[in-house]
Design a protein around this motif. Structure first.
Motif, mmCIF file in Angstrom:
data_model
loop_
_atom_site.group_PDB
_atom_site.id
_atom_site.type_symbol
_atom_site.label_atom_id
_atom_site.label_comp_id
_atom_site.label_asym_id
_atom_site.label_seq_id
_atom_site.Cartn_x
_atom_site.Cartn_y
_atom_site.Cartn_z
ATOM 1 N N THR A 1 0.831 -1.201 0.000
ATOM 2 C CA THR A 1 0.000 0.000 0.000
ATOM 3 C C THR A 1 0.870 1.257 0.000
ATOM 4 O O THR A 1 1.980 1.267 0.553
ATOM 5 N N LEU A 2 0.349 2.274 -0.669
ATOM 6 C CA LEU A 2 1.001 3.590 -0.692
ATOM 7 C C LEU A 2 0.024 4.547 -0.037
ATOM 8 O O LEU A 2 -1.095 4.728 -0.529
ATOM 9 N N ILE A 3 0.431 5.105 1.093
ATOM 10 C CA ILE A 3 -0.479 6.010 1.789
ATOM 11 C C ILE A 3 0.099 7.422 1.807
ATOM 12 O O ILE A 3 1.308 7.619 1.740
ATOM 13 N N ASP B 1 -6.546 2.510 -7.244
ATOM 14 C CA ASP B 1 -6.438 3.904 -6.785
ATOM 15 C C ASP B 1 -7.664 4.267 -5.945
ATOM 16 O O ASP B 1 -8.752 4.449 -6.488
ATOM 17 N N GLU B 2 -7.463 4.351 -4.645
ATOM 18 C CA GLU B 2 -8.508 4.765 -3.690
ATOM 19 C C GLU B 2 -9.833 4.020 -3.877
ATOM 20 O O GLU B 2 -10.873 4.671 -4.094
ATOM 21 N N PRO B 3 -9.809 2.684 -3.794
ATOM 22 C CA PRO B 3 -11.070 1.946 -4.000
ATOM 23 C C PRO B 3 -12.138 2.288 -2.976
ATOM 24 O O PRO B 3 -13.325 2.098 -3.248
ATOM 25 N N SER B 4 -11.756 2.811 -1.816
ATOM 26 C CA SER B 4 -12.751 3.067 -0.766
ATOM 27 C C SER B 4 -13.411 4.446 -0.900
ATOM 28 O O SER B 4 -14.350 4.751 -0.159
ATOM 29 N N ASN C 1 -5.780 3.017 7.559
ATOM 30 C CA ASN C 1 -6.040 1.972 8.539
ATOM 31 C C ASN C 1 -6.464 0.669 7.867
ATOM 32 O O ASN C 1 -5.856 -0.385 8.069
ATOM 33 N N GLN C 2 -7.472 0.759 7.015
ATOM 34 C CA GLN C 2 -7.960 -0.447 6.317
ATOM 35 C C GLN C 2 -6.876 -1.013 5.409
ATOM 36 O O GLN C 2 -6.677 -2.225 5.345
ATOM 37 N N ALA C 3 -6.183 -0.115 4.698
ATOM 38 C CA ALA C 3 -5.182 -0.583 3.736
ATOM 39 C C ALA C 3 -4.057 -1.333 4.453
ATOM 40 O O ALA C 3 -3.638 -2.409 4.023
ATOM 41 N N LEU C 4 -3.581 -0.782 5.574
ATOM 42 C CA LEU C 4 -2.471 -1.425 6.283
ATOM 43 C C LEU C 4 -2.897 -2.747 6.920
ATOM 44 O O LEU C 4 -2.062 -3.613 7.164
ATOM 45 N N ILE D 1 -4.682 -5.028 5.438
ATOM 46 C CA ILE D 1 -4.595 -6.151 4.492
ATOM 47 C C ILE D 1 -3.234 -6.227 3.794
ATOM 48 O O ILE D 1 -2.929 -7.209 3.126
ATOM 49 N N ALA D 2 -2.410 -5.182 3.955
ATOM 50 C CA ALA D 2 -1.141 -5.126 3.206
ATOM 51 C C ALA D 2 -0.033 -5.900 3.915
ATOM 52 O O ALA D 2 -0.068 -6.115 5.130
ATOM 53 N N ASP D 3 0.970 -6.313 3.114
ATOM 54 C CA ASP D 3 2.185 -6.903 3.688
ATOM 55 C C ASP D 3 3.141 -5.789 4.098
ATOM 56 O O ASP D 3 3.702 -5.814 5.183
ATOM 57 N N ARG D 4 3.316 -4.818 3.191
ATOM 58 C CA ARG D 4 4.220 -3.701 3.473
ATOM 59 C C ARG D 4 3.579 -2.413 2.990
ATOM 60 O O ARG D 4 2.610 -2.455 2.226
ATOM 61 N N GLY D 5 4.126 -1.289 3.431
ATOM 62 C CA GLY D 5 3.573 -0.016 2.991
ATOM 63 C C GLY D 5 4.654 1.033 2.794
ATOM 64 O O GLY D 5 5.765 0.924 3.349
ATOM 65 N N TYR D 6 4.323 2.018 1.978
ATOM 66 C CA TYR D 6 5.170 3.192 1.765
ATOM 67 C C TYR D 6 4.342 4.422 2.115
ATOM 68 O O TYR D 6 3.139 4.472 1.837
#
Ligand code: ATP
Length: 235
Positions: free
Chosen positions: A31-33, A159-162, A196-199, A201-206
């Protein structure tokens, strides 16, 4: 699977990406936040060739893809679900899905994939003859994701599915993203303001700020990081 090295992207004189480095391994959810205007969408547009970088390097499976046209990049297996869905409003659900399979000729496999997306989103099967523009926001997001899956991507860019959806629908969409990653072995790059939601389900994030990556870590470490909590998780 995907590597970005020192990617710099401009809109005219405005520099949106200031040297992005990131990598995505096969099978991951990354995920890219970041805040509004940080450069999240531009990162996706640069990868899929819609806004090509002015300098730097983007490699998919070891081969450079920067400079290729968007349709060539799709044909290689990289597919984007854009912000705002952009389904075809006057085409039916079924016709929207057919457009996703536009570059394919394998009729039997296309039918199998259509059955698969209908199993993920049964409401789309019910509405298969309805015009896309008459669907609710959540259903349009489901259709946009399904249309992308019909291209059988190896790497799915979301891109921003939510955006603009009710909490219950958001939860459902995120569950399905995880399911697609598990069942189809599709690698996912998820751009989100809903950190919050993205992290979860994600393995890693930027984390991206003003066109630069300022932090990268495992999703669990980012969730526990006080700076991330304060800036992006509202804690
Ligand atoms: P959002 O969450 O609001 O979509 P974002 O993180 O996706 O934000 P981008 O849309 O990538 O951010 O924008 C990055 C920067 O590029 C911003 O400063 C934005 O104003 C600028 N920008 C984006 N699109 C254009 C454009 N078409 N023309 C000029 N500047 C643009």
């Amino acid at each position: 699977m995907l590597e970005l090295h020192n990617v710099q992207t401009f809109y005219g004189n405005i520099q949106a990406l200031r040297g992005i480095d990131l990598e995505i391994r096969s099978g991951e959810i990354i995920t890219l936040i970041g805040a509004n205007g940080a450069g999240k969408s531009t990162t996706l547009m640069s990868i899929c060739g819609v806004v090509p970088p002015r300098s730097g390097e983007i490699k998919f499976r070891g081969e450079p893809i920067h400079g290729l046209s968007p349709d060539r990049i799709v044909a290689l297996g990289v597919c984007q679900v854009p912000e705002g869905r952009h389904i075809f409003p006057l085409l039916t659900v079924q016709e929207n899905l057919d457009m996703g399979a536009f570059l394919r000729n394998d009729k039997e496999e296309i039918k199998r994939d259509r059955d698969y997306v209908f199993s993920l989103f049964p409401i789309l099967a019910e509405r298969r003859n309805q015009a896309g523009g008459t669907l609710s926001g959540g259903e349009q997001q489901m259709l946009a994701m399904s249309r992308a899956l019909m291209a059988r991507p190896q790497l799915l860019l979301l891109d921003e599915p939510s955006m603009g959806l009710a909490p219950l629908i958001i939860r459902q969409i995120f569950e399905i993203i995880k399911k697609i990653n598990d069942e189809q072995d599709t690698t996912i790059f998820l751009v989100e303001q809903n950190a919050n939601q993205a992290l979860h389900i994600a393995d890693r994030g930027y984390v991206i700020e003003n066109g630069s990556i300022t932090l990268s870590d495992s999703a669990s470490n980012l969730l526990a990081n006080p700076a991330v909590q304060k800036a992006y998780l509202g804690i």
